[in-house]
Design a protein around this motif. Structure first.
Motif, PDB file in Angstrom:
ATOM      1  N   SER A  37      31.137   5.866   6.885  1.00  0.00           N
ATOM      2  CA  SER A  37      30.410   5.284   8.018  1.00  0.00           C
ATOM      3  C   SER A  37      31.061   3.983   8.486  1.00  0.00           C
ATOM      4  N   ARG A  51      25.365  12.760  15.428  1.00  0.00           N
ATOM      5  CA  ARG A  51      25.992  13.868  14.710  1.00  0.00           C
ATOM      6  C   ARG A  51      26.279  13.541  13.247  1.00  0.00           C
ATOM      7  N   PHE A  52      26.528  12.278  12.966  1.00  0.00           N
ATOM      8  CA  PHE A  52      26.954  11.901  11.617  1.00  0.00           C
ATOM      9  C   PHE A  52      25.794  11.923  10.624  1.00  0.00           C
ATOM     10  N   TRP A  53      24.696  11.278  10.935  1.00  0.00           N
ATOM     11  CA  TRP A  53      23.631  11.104   9.956  1.00  0.00           C
ATOM     12  C   TRP A  53      22.906  12.399   9.586  1.00  0.00           C
ATOM     13  N   PRO A  54      22.654  13.334  10.528  1.00  0.00           N
ATOM     14  CA  PRO A  54      22.077  14.621  10.073  1.00  0.00           C
ATOM     15  C   PRO A  54      22.979  15.358   9.091  1.00  0.00           C
ATOM     16  N   VAL A  55      24.304  15.310   9.357  1.00  0.00           N
ATOM     17  CA  VAL A  55      25.234  15.961   8.417  1.00  0.00           C
ATOM     18  C   VAL A  55      25.197  15.262   7.063  1.00  0.00           C
ATOM     19  N   VAL A  56      25.107  13.930   7.082  1.00  0.00           N
ATOM     20  CA  VAL A  56      25.050  13.182   5.831  1.00  0.00           C
ATOM     21  C   VAL A  56      23.809  13.562   5.039  1.00  0.00           C
ATOM     22  N   VAL A  99      21.998  16.394   5.178  1.00  0.00           N
ATOM     23  CA  VAL A  99      22.085  17.766   4.678  1.00  0.00           C
ATOM     24  C   VAL A  99      23.048  17.860   3.504  1.00  0.00           C
ATOM     25  N   VAL A 100      24.227  17.257   3.649  1.00  0.00           N
ATOM     26  CA  VAL A 100      25.219  17.315   2.572  1.00  0.00           C
ATOM     27  C   VAL A 100      24.708  16.591   1.326  1.00  0.00           C
ATOM     28  N   SER A 101      24.021  15.470   1.513  1.00  0.00           N
ATOM     29  CA  SER A 101      23.491  14.726   0.364  1.00  0.00           C
ATOM     30  C   SER A 101      22.460  15.559  -0.385  1.00  0.00           C
TER      31      SER A 101
END
Length: 219
Positions: free
Chosen positions: A43, A77-82, A84-86
């Motif tokens: 980030s 776009r970044f935080w939803p992926v973060v 889900v991946v977390s």
């Protein structure tokens, strides 16, 4: 033991996948720290340059609007992926760590049983678990202890009737029979000493001294 009711089933299942009193919580905490460090680093690499660029541009300029749009797009776009991946990494970490913590918990129970004198414990673990080589070595250790102690118990059991026959012969005054039983008892004691030789309880081993047995002249 049968489990009845949905509430009674969820808690044991959670306990099977998450063992609080093992290395699993520490492993998950450490993994979570690594994930946080990676998220902060990524980030920072994405947002800090845009923030610095935006800070040096006039807010009413077209370039500032373009940078602001890129900043908002990255955020969306970044935080939803973060997230889900977390979550996926946490779930995977629970199952992965349980494949190590589960056998370790099993090994600890086996150690406690062996310390209490129970050598009938099973050392097998699930096929999906790790540490199969360690479980095999632990099983070999328990089997070796069981065999050695079994030989000691067998020699000890042989001594009881021999002592009884020795006492009976001494009471009758049969010196020849006393000498024979004494020799048999001496041989059994030597076998018992040999069976106990593999056990070492002192860091400085002491040479075993032969046991002194009564002879016919002593009766």
């Amino acid at each position: 033991m049968d489990e009845k009711g949905g509430g009674h089933m969820s808690r044991p299942r959670f306990r099977r996948h998450f063992l609080w009193d093992t290395v699993q919580p520490r492993f998950l905490c450490l993994s979570l720290c690594y994930v946080v460090v990676v998220i902060v680093a990524v980030s920072a690499a994405l947002f800090v340059p845009l923030m610095l660029e935006l800070n040096h541009l006039p807010l009413s300029s077209v370039e500032a609007q373009r940078v602001a749009e890129q900043f908002e797009l990255l955020h969306s776009r970044f935080w939803p992926v973060v997230v889900v991946v977390s979550l996926l990494l946490i779930v995977h970490g629970v199952f992965f760590s349980h494949r190590i913590a589960g056998p370790l918990y099993r090994f600890r129970r086996i150690f406690q049983s062996v310390a209490s004198g129970d050598l009938t414990v099973r050392t097998s673990i699930r096929k999906s678990d790790y540490l199969h080589v360690e479980a095999q070595c632990l099983g070999e250790m328990v089997n070796a202890l069981r065999e050695k102690i079994g030989r000691i118990e067998a020699h000890h059991a042989d001594m009881t009737p021999q002592l009884e026959r020795l006492k009976a012969a001494a009471a009758r005054g049969a010196l020849r029979e006393v000498e024979q039983e004494t020799e048999r008892l001496r041989a059994t004691v030597e076998q018992l000493a040999q069976a106990m030789e593999p056990f070492q309880t002192d860091s400085q081993p002491v040479e075993p001294t032969p046991a002194t047995l009564p002879t016919a002249a002593g009766f």
